[in-house]
Design an enzyme around this catalytic site. Sequence first.
Site, mmCIF file in Angstrom:
data_model
loop_
_atom_site.group_PDB
_atom_site.id
_atom_site.type_symbol
_atom_site.label_atom_id
_atom_site.label_comp_id
_atom_site.label_asym_id
_atom_site.label_seq_id
_atom_site.Cartn_x
_atom_site.Cartn_y
_atom_site.Cartn_z
ATOM 1 N N GLY A 17 0.841 -1.287 -0.092
ATOM 2 C CA GLY A 17 -0.031 0.035 -0.121
ATOM 3 C C GLY A 17 0.653 1.419 0.020
ATOM 4 N N GLU A 53 4.121 3.990 6.067
ATOM 5 C CA GLU A 53 2.903 3.145 5.819
ATOM 6 C C GLU A 53 1.776 3.940 5.132
ATOM 7 O OE1 GLU A 53 1.460 0.789 5.337
ATOM 8 O OE2 GLU A 53 0.388 -0.285 7.065
ATOM 9 N N ASP A 54 0.945 3.381 4.634
ATOM 10 C CA ASP A 54 -0.090 3.873 3.909
ATOM 11 C C ASP A 54 -1.314 4.614 4.877
ATOM 12 O OD1 ASP A 54 -1.074 1.584 4.665
ATOM 13 O OD2 ASP A 54 -1.764 0.951 2.692
ATOM 14 N N ASP A 66 -5.175 2.137 11.013
ATOM 15 C CA ASP A 66 -6.718 1.911 11.015
ATOM 16 C C ASP A 66 -6.859 1.545 12.803
ATOM 17 O OD1 ASP A 66 -9.357 1.592 11.004
ATOM 18 O OD2 ASP A 66 -9.297 -0.123 9.919
ATOM 19 N N THR A 83 -1.285 -3.667 13.133
ATOM 20 C CA THR A 83 -0.368 -3.997 12.085
ATOM 21 C C THR A 83 1.018 -3.367 12.579
ATOM 22 O OG1 THR A 83 -1.975 -4.239 10.368
ATOM 23 C CG2 THR A 83 0.121 -4.029 9.590
ATOM 24 N N LYS A 124 -6.326 6.987 10.497
ATOM 25 C CA LYS A 124 -7.828 6.719 10.499
ATOM 26 C C LYS A 124 -8.336 6.570 11.863
ATOM 27 C CE LYS A 124 -9.819 3.393 8.013
ATOM 28 N NZ LYS A 124 -10.611 2.539 7.058
ATOM 29 N N PHE A 135 -13.707 3.868 4.226
ATOM 30 C CA PHE A 135 -12.880 3.139 3.367
ATOM 31 C C PHE A 135 -12.166 3.886 2.471
ATOM 32 C CE2 PHE A 135 -10.846 -0.352 1.120
ATOM 33 C CZ PHE A 135 -10.329 -1.213 2.078
ATOM 34 N N ASP A 151 -5.814 -0.102 -1.706
ATOM 35 C CA ASP A 151 -6.673 -1.004 -2.639
ATOM 36 C C ASP A 151 -7.943 -1.478 -1.743
ATOM 37 O OD1 ASP A 151 -5.314 -2.918 -0.802
ATOM 38 O OD2 ASP A 151 -6.323 -4.354 -1.880
ATOM 39 N N ARG A 161 -5.249 0.619 -6.830
ATOM 40 C CA ARG A 161 -3.973 1.262 -6.240
ATOM 41 C C ARG A 161 -3.400 2.558 -7.354
ATOM 42 N NH1 ARG A 161 -2.345 -2.202 -2.101
ATOM 43 N NH2 ARG A 161 -2.854 -4.133 -2.079
HETATM 44 P P1 IMP Z 1 -4.684 -1.833 11.009
HETATM 45 O O1 IMP Z 1 -3.771 -3.009 11.530
HETATM 46 O O2 IMP Z 1 -6.088 -1.995 11.402
HETATM 47 O O3 IMP Z 1 -4.292 -0.454 11.417
HETATM 48 O O4 IMP Z 1 -4.662 -1.928 9.570
HETATM 49 C C1 IMP Z 1 -3.886 -1.460 8.627
HETATM 50 C C2 IMP Z 1 -3.939 -2.019 7.388
HETATM 51 O O5 IMP Z 1 -5.500 -2.331 7.049
HETATM 52 C C3 IMP Z 1 -3.162 -0.982 6.300
HETATM 53 O O6 IMP Z 1 -1.825 -1.315 6.307
HETATM 54 C C4 IMP Z 1 -4.032 -1.409 5.136
HETATM 55 O O7 IMP Z 1 -3.696 -2.193 4.463
HETATM 56 C C5 IMP Z 1 -5.481 -1.955 5.616
HETATM 57 N N1 IMP Z 1 -6.521 -0.671 5.552
HETATM 58 C C6 IMP Z 1 -7.335 -0.294 6.606
HETATM 59 N N2 IMP Z 1 -7.951 0.680 6.475
HETATM 60 C C7 IMP Z 1 -7.932 0.825 5.043
HETATM 61 C C8 IMP Z 1 -8.550 1.689 4.059
HETATM 62 O O8 IMP Z 1 -9.478 2.725 4.255
HETATM 63 N N3 IMP Z 1 -8.085 1.316 2.598
HETATM 64 C C9 IMP Z 1 -7.304 0.502 2.383
HETATM 65 N N4 IMP Z 1 -6.704 -0.357 3.152
HETATM 66 C C10 IMP Z 1 -7.028 -0.102 4.381
HETATM 67 MG MG MG Z 2 -1.120 -1.588 4.430
#
Ligand code: IMP
Ligand code: MG
Length: 176
Positions: free
Chosen positions: A43, A99-100, A103, A107, A131, A152, A159, A165
């Site tokens: 991402g 990082e992109d 959320d 991760t 976010k 989202f 993606d 992407r």
């Molecule tokens: P986390 O572990 O919940 O913080 O999730 C992070 C990962 O979920 C990111 O690196 C993205 O790959 C994916 N992700 C979370 N929200 C979105 C979104 O709105 N669009 C695209 N990918 C997302």
């Molecule tokens: Mg990601």
Amino acid sequence: MEELKCLYSNQQIAERIDSLAEEISQWYNSQKEPVVLICILKGAFMFFADLVRRLNFSQQPEVDFIRIASYGNKDHSGEIVLSKDLETNIEDKHVLIVEDIIDTGNTLDFLIKKLKQRNPLSVKLCVLIDKKERKEKNIDVDFCGFEIEKGFVVGYGLDYAEKYRCLDGIYEVVFK
Ligand code: IMP
Ligand code: MG
């Protein structure tokens, strides 16, 4: 079906990255030890490419790539694994993770803990989008492009089921 609503144009992203790059350069230029810039695949690839070329570092940083896969579903926070590790030794170096989107934070929590075990001098985090709504982990974002409350988003590397992407702006997906 889904529709896309533009949140940030490529021009707005470019302007934001200019000031982020300045902020980042300022901090790293006050350090004298080596710097490694880490792109989280897939991402962050577009953001990373645009960001690193705007940095104005007094010493040349290394770049490396890492890939994280998470297995699980909506109701169960899945197991997170490194599916492609770094090829660079980060011991005694400053690390900047790019990082992109953050959320829940799960991760990045996993990745930051993993990288800290390798004794880097520092680990800082730059995310394109923070976010806010679903945070489960308290993660310090040192450099942030944009904050959104929820939704989202796709485009500019991000993606939905591997689609969108390559779009040059950031869009919110409206599910119909
Ligand atoms: P986390 O572990 O919940 O913080 O999730 C992070 C990962 O979920 C990111 O690196 C993205 O790959 C994916 N992700 C979370 N929200 C979105 C979104 O709105 N669009 C695209 N990918 C997302
Ligand atoms: Mg990601």
